[in-house]
Enzyme design. Structure first.
Site, PDB file in Angstrom:
ATOM      1  N   ASP A 131     -14.264  -2.050   5.589  1.00  0.00           N
ATOM      2  CA  ASP A 131     -13.179  -1.899   4.925  1.00  0.00           C
ATOM      3  C   ASP A 131     -12.552  -2.925   3.687  1.00  0.00           C
ATOM      4  OD1 ASP A 131     -11.581  -0.594   2.715  1.00  0.00           O
ATOM      5  OD2 ASP A 131      -9.709   0.171   4.293  1.00  0.00           O
ATOM      6  N   ASP A 351     -14.143  -0.886  -3.490  1.00  0.00           N
ATOM      7  CA  ASP A 351     -12.981  -0.451  -2.527  1.00  0.00           C
ATOM      8  C   ASP A 351     -14.851   0.282  -1.847  1.00  0.00           C
ATOM      9  OD1 ASP A 351     -11.745   0.048  -0.821  1.00  0.00           O
ATOM     10  OD2 ASP A 351     -10.808   1.564  -1.478  1.00  0.00           O
TER      11      ASP A 351
END
Length: 475
Positions: A131, A351
């Site tokens: 992440d 992202d």
């Protein structure tokens, strides 16, 4: 884990924000597995088939939670920005010196790609979500004082801290706990000087996690076939959890831009650079996504690799980029410059934990209008696929009917994703335009589907982002 031997010449020490980054003569690779990969099914998912539409709804639900978190976090960041006078990034890539207000725990567990991760001495193996929007690396954990630990995930692995000789808790009375880790939800309670520094994360979907901070040793595989250890890596030992955010995962690998993220720690050892490459998220081929720390020799970089500046330390812990516009076909769309202003109320981030691409309303409307013009001959469908607003019957569809979409950066770099990254298979016989609108003012997000079939290289020393079309195979 798949390895590839790619030697790198030992060059010099880099210095970035007071931290030395050393170049190494090797790389390390982590295999990346998508949330719906068959390889993950064998270990963490129930043996049930889901349809493409159900799969897509799952991604959209997670994206929705993720977007709320990003907006909340950056709202807090804007408030901190208004109270402080920041120092802009300089030409050498140094991050702003001001300490921003950060709330990152809420977006753990929403990412879509997993890596195998070995923690402790001797090492214990886990599957963590990779992440780029998370600061902290953490896993399900049992510390010796937790005899009444509540189980969070019945199918998840648990790190047994008492079995690791390298597990060292962070004392709650330390400056690190009381000051530095406050942005990672450290708690003020400290019954004794040696009590471990604790955290309490609260999530937008009603989930919550409690645990303690510790320093640990991480074992990694190198591209020369050997292994090495990274010492004193900050981890979170999550002892109690409730909610559904982390289904299928043992924890999170924090790759955000932060002093305590794993990417920052590993980059200090491997030349200040990390990269990843994502194959088509619908691919059923025996190919691997990968996450790499360390860089190829400049002579071996792909011809035509493009570079643009990374904006570090402004939308912390996210990786922001300077976009000046989007074109469809030969036409540059009319989008207000403020939408892309990372120092104002807009900006754009990459992202890995968001699947689709979210555009602020002033960008979303012209992009959707321009793309819909090429699809008028296909029957529009009213289907329940979350926030996707334009879906159509894909019978007879060919990608050649859709004009090329390009993201334009300030330094003349252009990202031209494949059509399948923005005209997406949502169900059998159904395709949708893969953009979701987000509130304005607000930040736009380039998600992992838009990033697929490209190599992305994050240079934390020069504040550069390199990208290049790739099959993303290790062979």
């Amino acid at each position: 884990m798949m390895l590839k031997s790619t030697p790198i010449t030992l060059l010099f020490l880099f210095f970035f924000s007071g931290h030395a980054f050393s170049s190494a003569s090797f790389q390390m690779h982590f295999e990346l597995l998508h949330r719906h990969s068959p390889k993950l099914d064998q270990n963490t998912w129930p043996k049930t088939k889901i349809t493409q539409q159900e799969r897509f709804k799952d991604l959209l639900q997670r994206d929705g939670i993720r977007q709320k978190v990003i907006l909340h976090k950056l709202t807090l960041r804007r408030k901190a920005w208004d109270r402080e006078t920041p120092t802009p990034s300089n030409a050498s890539g140094s991050a702003v010196s001001v300490e921003m207000e950060i709330h990152s725990g809420a977006d753990y567990g929403i990412g879509e790609y997993f890596v195998e991760f070995k923690v402790g001495t001797p090492s214990q193996k886990f599957m963590l979500i990779a992440d780029t929007g998370s600061d902290l690396t953490w896993m399900n954990c049992k510390y010796r004082r937790s005899d009444t630990m509540r189980r969070r995930l019945h199918h998840g692995r648990v790190f047994h801290a008492e079995r690791s000789s390298s597990f060292k808790t962070v004392p709650c009375l330390s400056e690190m706990c009381k000051v530095e880790l406050m942005n990672l939800f450290s708690l003020a309670r400290c019954p004794t000087p040696l009590t471990p520094c604790a955290y309490d994360f609260r999530y937008f979907d009603g989930s919550a996690a409690l645990g303690i901070f510790a320093n640990e040793t991480i074992t990694v595989g190198l591209t020369n076939g050997r292994k090495t250890r990274l010492h004193d890596v900050l981890i979170g030992c999550s002892e109690s959890f409730r909610g559904q955010s982390f289904q299928g995962a043992d924890g999170v690998l924090g790759l955000g831009f932060s002093k305590y993220s794993f990417s920052f720690k590993a980059a200090k050892t491997f030349g200040g650079i990390f990269s990843y490459c994502l194959v088509d998220h619908l691919s059923h081929k025996n190919v691997s996504n990968y996450l790499t720390f360390g860089s190829n020799d400049p002579k071996n970089k792909p011809n035509g690799m493009q570079f643009t500046k990374l904006v570090l330390g402004v939308l912390t812990p996210f990786y922001a980029v300077n976009i000046i516009g989007i074109s469809v076909g030969a036409k540059m769309l009319e989008i207000p410059a403020a939408v892309w202003d990372v120092n104002g109320v807009g900006g754009t981030i990459l992202d890995s934990g968001t699947s689709l691409t979210f555009l602020a309303v002033p960008a979303y409307i012209p992009v959707m209008s321009a793309l819909k013009e090429s699809l008028v001959k296909f029957k529009k469908l009213e289907v329940d696929i979350g926030p996707l607003k334009y879906c159509f019957n894909s019978t007879g569809f060919e990608e050649s009917v859709v004009p090329k979409l390009r993201f334009h950066f300030t330094d003349e770099a252009k990202l031209e994703p494949p059509v399948k990254s923005y005209v997406i298979d949502a169900a059998d016989g159904v395709k949708c335009l893969g953009f979701v609108s987000t509130a304005w003012p607000g930040v736009s997000v380039i998600g992992n589907i838009m990033q697929q079939n490209h190599l992305w290289e994050f240079d934390l020393v020069q504040s550069n982002l390199g990208f290049y079309p790739s099959t993303c195979t290790l062979n």
